[in-house]
Design an enzyme around this catalytic site. Sequence first.
Site, PDB file in Angstrom:
ATOM      1  N   ARG A 239       0.928  -1.262   0.018  1.00  0.00           N
ATOM      2  CA  ARG A 239       0.148  -0.015  -0.137  1.00  0.00           C
ATOM      3  C   ARG A 239       0.831   1.244  -0.148  1.00  0.00           C
ATOM      4  NH1 ARG A 239      -1.395   2.638   4.661  1.00  0.00           N
ATOM      5  NH2 ARG A 239      -1.223   0.581   5.942  1.00  0.00           N
ATOM      6  N   HIS A 243      -3.821   4.456   5.124  1.00  0.00           N
ATOM      7  CA  HIS A 243      -4.731   3.311   5.235  1.00  0.00           C
ATOM      8  C   HIS A 243      -6.051   3.883   4.829  1.00  0.00           C
ATOM      9  CE1 HIS A 243      -7.212  -0.079   6.917  1.00  0.00           C
ATOM     10  NE2 HIS A 243      -7.712   0.904   7.522  1.00  0.00           N
ATOM     11  N   TYR A 252       4.083   6.085  11.494  1.00  0.00           N
ATOM     12  CA  TYR A 252       4.158   4.711  11.920  1.00  0.00           C
ATOM     13  C   TYR A 252       5.156   3.877  10.827  1.00  0.00           C
ATOM     14  CZ  TYR A 252       0.348   3.717   8.910  1.00  0.00           C
ATOM     15  OH  TYR A 252      -0.714   3.447   8.010  1.00  0.00           O
TER      16      TYR A 252
END
Length: 343
Positions: A239, A243, A252
């Site tokens: 990805r 998200h 993160y």
Amino acid sequence: MHRVIGERSLSETRYDEATARAMLTDMVRARTLDDRAVSLQRRGWMSGYPPFRGQEASQVGAAHALREDDWLVPTYRSNAAQLARGVPMSDVLRFRRGYPEFHSDHDLPVMPQTVPIASQIPHAAGLGMAADYDGADCAVLCCFGDGATSEGDFHEGLNFAGVFDAPVVFFCENNGWAISTPESRQTASESIAVKADAYGMEGLQVDGNDPLAVRDAVEQGLESARGGDPVLVESLTYRQGPHTTSDDPSVYRDERPDLPAWRTRDPIDRLVEYLREEGAIRDDFLGNARDEASEEVSAAVRAVEESEDEAGPDPDDLFDHVYADLPPRLREQREYVRARSRR
């Protein structure tokens, strides 16, 4: 043990140049929609959106493996698979505006998107079992992410499918992250594919940024499933973006040195280079595909905006088909929603 399916030259695959070009075209269509959808969300056109940039090869390859009567059971990030399956762009966008998903009233064997993590997996197992009981010669492709494999629904769905020989391919797009949780904190297993052993089915692992390899793996899985042997396919992809549009991956996610370059490289760039080397596309192919896709997206946005003078969904739709006799708790919730919708 699971098997690994990797990249081969076009001449060594079962696919001709026209098939490869069709997959590239669908990948460009999906990327163009995804980029525009993010832009639309940023200016308030929709409240939220889950980007899938980087996963086009995985989803398009899987969708192209389906026969006409096979079922697609998508998750919330499966928009590229839906487009490749024939779902209109306007349906995908309209759903994100809070309207019923299938406004075009198509008759494609495609289930609605599921937003709760993994809840569609038992549904797919049940759909496959029903098809088997009816003697239908079709299979089910159930899409989910690596994070879904930590949910109980994953175990229950695969266990039922394995026990009852349901014609289902469980297609896990392992993009390396379950929101902010890296794969290394998601499972101690060697892979997702190896989990298939626990359910008495075969596990396949495939290069998810190679649509030809993905299609090959899923076609093999679907053929096995139609014979009563369900399969778990792990598609290794990445990805590139957040998200969802409410997520900030820079908080993160650093670069992943443990992931090989093929897994993080842009799948469209990679396929274009590959097909050029094979002599399957001309230099103007990508530009023409992007122009056509952009026009298609613009037409879809206009269609959504022009349809919004129609009545929206009835709030009672959330409750009417859950129970034959609505329990007191849900009756209270229905009245609460009714009251708020009249404001």
